[in-house]
Enzyme design. Sequence first.
Site, PDB file in Angstrom:
ATOM      1  N   LYS A  83       9.934  -7.224   0.325  1.00 16.35           N
ATOM      2  CA  LYS A  83       8.295  -7.547   0.244  1.00 16.35           C
ATOM      3  C   LYS A  83       7.912  -7.693  -1.387  1.00 16.35           C
ATOM      4  O   LYS A  83       7.976  -6.758  -2.071  1.00 16.35           O
ATOM      5  CB  LYS A  83       7.605  -6.521   0.751  1.00 16.35           C
ATOM      6  CG  LYS A  83       6.284  -6.856   1.498  1.00 16.35           C
ATOM      7  CD  LYS A  83       5.695  -5.614   2.369  1.00 16.35           C
ATOM      8  CE  LYS A  83       4.556  -6.146   2.994  1.00 16.35           C
ATOM      9  NZ  LYS A  83       3.842  -4.992   3.558  1.00 16.35           N
TER      10      LYS A  83
HETATM   11  O1  G3P Z   1       1.002  -4.096   4.895  1.00 15.23           O
HETATM   12  C1  G3P Z   1       0.211  -4.568   4.482  1.00 15.23           C
HETATM   13  C2  G3P Z   1      -1.280  -4.668   5.137  1.00 15.23           C
HETATM   14  O2  G3P Z   1      -0.936  -4.538   6.716  1.00 15.23           O
HETATM   15  C3  G3P Z   1      -2.157  -3.824   4.839  1.00 15.23           C
HETATM   16  O3  G3P Z   1      -3.297  -3.471   5.443  1.00 15.23           O
HETATM   17  O4  G3P Z   1      -5.351  -2.156   6.281  1.00 15.23           O
HETATM   18  O5  G3P Z   1      -4.476  -1.856   4.001  1.00 15.23           O
HETATM   19  O6  G3P Z   1      -5.547  -3.959   4.490  1.00 15.23           O
HETATM   20  P1  G3P Z   1      -4.637  -2.858   5.025  1.00 15.23           P
END
Ligand code: G3P
Length: 218
Positions: A83
């Site tokens: 990633k």
């Molecule tokens: O893995 C990346 C993403 O899903 C992060 O989500 O909730 O931190 O915006 P969030």
Amino acid sequence: MKLFVDTADLNDIETIAGWGVLSGVTTNPTLLNRVDGDPDAIYRRVCELVDGPISAEVVADARGDMVTEGRRLAAIHPNIVVKLPMGAEGLAATSVLASKDVRVNMTLVFTAPQALLAASSGAAFVSPFVGRFDDIGESGIDQLRQVVEVMASPVFDTEVITASVRGPVHVLEAARIGADIATIPPKVFYQMLQHPLTARGIEQFTADAEARTARTTG
Ligand code: G3P
């Protein structure tokens, strides 16, 4: 649409994998920071629990270091996907890694033009963030729709991972739009599982089965 889980918590991954619904797992430095243990050991265990793409994020910020770290992560297991964050360094590192058959998931993608760049650099996956767009008062789902439309071109072989999912409605909308994948936090999986009418129905069926058993054996 395939379902991934967005967490580094091995208990949650094992529980949800046990439902037979998981096609992959995504992690990030924030999610890893919520659990104890060596990250490489966590990735290895996740690869045992789920047979599918497992995203492991680099922390390096220069292209050369990203490539080195990405190759090290990819060597942990054939299912590891590296990633990388959207940006000039991430794009440059993606093109190098893709040329060496290392799959990249480009994260922190918010717009269709960014997704176009990611796919053009050779990213196997792009991860548009839905919830964080909602957080700034815009529609993450509208942005996701544009990304899915653009990635549908036969020019690209890049799968769209709906990320930053905050609730079952995001999952439903992603599926309706035609996203390839949604990566879903465990909490949202548990929300998706439940409905009061399901619980009430099970209670009724159980009571009726017991009543019939009592009548026929009593
Ligand atoms: O893995 C990346 C993403 O899903 C992060 O989500 O909730 O931190 O915006 P969030």
